[in-house]
Design a protein around this motif. Sequence first.
Motif, PDB file in Angstrom:
ATOM      1  N   GLY A  28       0.816  -1.198   0.000  1.00 59.29           N
ATOM      2  CA  GLY A  28       0.000   0.000   0.000  1.00 59.29           C
ATOM      3  C   GLY A  28       0.851   1.249   0.000  1.00 59.29           C
ATOM      4  O   GLY A  28       2.081   1.177  -0.034  1.00 59.29           O
ATOM      5  N   ASP A  29       0.188   2.424   0.042  1.00 52.81           N
ATOM      6  CA  ASP A  29       0.931   3.676   0.079  1.00 52.81           C
ATOM      7  C   ASP A  29       1.727   3.775   1.371  1.00 52.81           C
ATOM      8  O   ASP A  29       1.282   3.310   2.419  1.00 52.81           O
ATOM      9  N   PRO A  30       2.896   4.402   1.332  1.00 54.00           N
ATOM     10  CA  PRO A  30       3.679   4.555   2.559  1.00 54.00           C
ATOM     11  C   PRO A  30       3.015   5.545   3.514  1.00 54.00           C
ATOM     12  O   PRO A  30       2.273   6.434   3.094  1.00 54.00           O
ATOM     13  N   ASP A  31       3.255   5.347   4.806  1.00 53.87           N
ATOM     14  CA  ASP A  31       2.749   6.290   5.797  1.00 53.87           C
ATOM     15  C   ASP A  31       3.424   7.635   5.626  1.00 53.87           C
ATOM     16  O   ASP A  31       4.583   7.724   5.230  1.00 53.87           O
ATOM     17  N   TYR A  32       2.664   8.714   5.934  1.00 55.16           N
ATOM     18  CA  TYR A  32       3.282  10.029   5.901  1.00 55.16           C
ATOM     19  C   TYR A  32       4.213  10.192   7.100  1.00 55.16           C
ATOM     20  O   TYR A  32       4.058   9.518   8.114  1.00 55.16           O
ATOM     21  N   LEU A  33       5.181  11.075   6.978  1.00 62.57           N
ATOM     22  CA  LEU A  33       6.283  11.133   7.924  1.00 62.57           C
ATOM     23  C   LEU A  33       6.195  12.287   8.917  1.00 62.57           C
ATOM     24  O   LEU A  33       7.137  12.530   9.656  1.00 62.57           O
ATOM     25  N   GLN A  34       5.086  13.013   8.918  1.00 58.55           N
ATOM     26  CA  GLN A  34       4.906  14.112   9.869  1.00 58.55           C
ATOM     27  C   GLN A  34       3.417  14.257  10.138  1.00 58.55           C
ATOM     28  O   GLN A  34       2.586  13.683   9.441  1.00 58.55           O
ATOM     29  N   ASP A  35       3.081  15.032  11.175  1.00 58.71           N
ATOM     30  CA  ASP A  35       1.678  15.154  11.567  1.00 58.71           C
ATOM     31  C   ASP A  35       0.827  15.755  10.460  1.00 58.71           C
ATOM     32  O   ASP A  35      -0.257  15.250  10.149  1.00 58.71           O
ATOM     33  N   VAL A  36       1.298  16.846   9.875  1.00 57.57           N
ATOM     34  CA  VAL A  36       0.542  17.526   8.828  1.00 57.57           C
ATOM     35  C   VAL A  36       1.493  17.992   7.732  1.00 57.57           C
ATOM     36  O   VAL A  36       2.677  18.215   7.968  1.00 57.57           O
ATOM     37  N   CYS A  37       0.955  18.107   6.535  1.00 57.56           N
ATOM     38  CA  CYS A  37       1.695  18.675   5.409  1.00 57.56           C
ATOM     39  C   CYS A  37       0.679  19.424   4.570  1.00 57.56           C
ATOM     40  O   CYS A  37       0.209  18.929   3.543  1.00 57.56           O
ATOM     41  N   ASN A  55       3.388  28.148   7.002  1.00 58.59           N
ATOM     42  CA  ASN A  55       2.455  28.753   7.953  1.00 58.59           C
ATOM     43  C   ASN A  55       1.094  28.071   7.857  1.00 58.59           C
ATOM     44  O   ASN A  55       0.402  28.168   6.845  1.00 58.59           O
ATOM     45  N   VAL A  56       0.709  27.379   8.920  1.00 60.64           N
ATOM     46  CA  VAL A  56      -0.496  26.554   8.927  1.00 60.64           C
ATOM     47  C   VAL A  56      -1.477  27.072   9.972  1.00 60.64           C
ATOM     48  O   VAL A  56      -1.087  27.467  11.071  1.00 60.64           O
ATOM     49  N   THR A  57      -2.778  27.094   9.608  1.00 58.80           N
ATOM     50  CA  THR A  57      -3.831  27.481  10.547  1.00 58.80           C
ATOM     51  C   THR A  57      -4.942  26.440  10.506  1.00 58.80           C
ATOM     52  O   THR A  57      -4.977  25.574   9.617  1.00 58.80           O
ATOM     53  N   ALA A  58      -5.875  26.546  11.446  1.00 53.99           N
ATOM     54  CA  ALA A  58      -7.012  25.622  11.494  1.00 53.99           C
ATOM     55  C   ALA A  58      -7.859  25.710  10.230  1.00 53.99           C
ATOM     56  O   ALA A  58      -8.471  24.722   9.806  1.00 53.99           O
ATOM     57  N   ASP A  59      -7.892  26.888   9.603  1.00 51.69           N
ATOM     58  CA  ASP A  59      -8.691  27.055   8.394  1.00 51.69           C
ATOM     59  C   ASP A  59      -8.195  26.196   7.238  1.00 51.69           C
ATOM     60  O   ASP A  59      -8.959  25.917   6.303  1.00 51.69           O
ATOM     61  N   ASP A  60      -6.922  25.784   7.275  1.00 54.38           N
ATOM     62  CA  ASP A  60      -6.408  24.912   6.224  1.00 54.38           C
ATOM     63  C   ASP A  60      -7.083  23.543   6.235  1.00 54.38           C
ATOM     64  O   ASP A  60      -7.040  22.815   5.247  1.00 54.38           O
ATOM     65  N   PRO A  89      -6.665  22.361   1.704  1.00 51.41           N
ATOM     66  CA  PRO A  89      -5.232  22.050   1.605  1.00 51.41           C
ATOM     67  C   PRO A  89      -4.716  21.118   2.695  1.00 51.41           C
ATOM     68  O   PRO A  89      -3.736  20.402   2.490  1.00 51.41           O
ATOM     69  N   GLY A  90      -5.384  21.105   3.849  1.00 53.11           N
ATOM     70  CA  GLY A  90      -4.956  20.235   4.938  1.00 53.11           C
ATOM     71  C   GLY A  90      -5.100  18.753   4.635  1.00 53.11           C
ATOM     72  O   GLY A  90      -4.559  17.913   5.364  1.00 53.11           O
ATOM     73  N   LEU A  91      -5.805  18.404   3.557  1.00 56.97           N
ATOM     74  CA  LEU A  91      -5.940  16.998   3.180  1.00 56.97           C
ATOM     75  C   LEU A  91      -4.674  16.441   2.545  1.00 56.97           C
ATOM     76  O   LEU A  91      -4.561  15.224   2.369  1.00 56.97           O
ATOM     77  N   ASN A  92      -3.729  17.299   2.207  1.00 58.96           N
ATOM     78  CA  ASN A  92      -2.504  16.837   1.550  1.00 58.96           C
ATOM     79  C   ASN A  92      -1.819  15.747   2.371  1.00 58.96           C
ATOM     80  O   ASN A  92      -1.605  15.909   3.575  1.00 58.96           O
TER      81      ASN A  92
END
Length: 223
Positions: A28-37, A55-60, A89-92
């Motif tokens: 399967g796809d590899p796990d992502y390597l950080q909490d968010v991208c 720069n990340v916010t909750a709105d992302d 964008p937070g779905l990336n």
Amino acid sequence: MAGPAWRSSMFLGAVAVTLSVAAPSLAGDPDYLQDVCVADLNSEVKVNGFPCKANVTADDFFSGILAKPGATNTTSGSVVTGANVEKVPGLNTLGVSLSRIDYAPGGLNPPHTHPRATEVVFVLYGELDVGFITTANKLFAKTIYEGDVFAFPRGLVHFQKNNGDKPAAVISAFNSQLPGTQSIALTLFGASQEVPDDVLAKAFQIDAEEVDKIKAKFVPRKS
């Protein structure tokens, strides 16, 4: 000293062990390597997905795009509103997305495929005739109602049609941040550059004049 047969046996055994260890990582796809991208949609960097922004916010991670019905005054009588990585964008890197599909009475979501995702629809209201076709040309079809769920396997041609006299709507879930959609008719008759008339004529067993009539109904896609 060990002979050639013994060494060959040991080599094959080592290969078998190596493959057995590696196999799960290829499943399967590899796990992502950080909490968010969170996707940087304005970046000029080209990767398989989107690069992360700083720069990340909750709105992302938020969107109200699916809250209201879409306008169904289209040629097919349906409209798809996507909530994929390009809208949220937070779905990336998270491997999920949603869409809302609204149908006028008699509205059709034409036969299409999602090359990168399996789809599951949940009926918000109304009733729909739905189905998908396997690579063996077998149709699996069913009428679904409010509260029902139906799954369309990845890559298979499928459709939904509102044969009722009232509007209908579903929420679609995908196991991809950007599942992609190929509408069969638009892909073949509205491609840019155009698919040659003789190819379509022979494939659909019609003459070139009929091909031109069908092409005239579709606006070519921008390349």
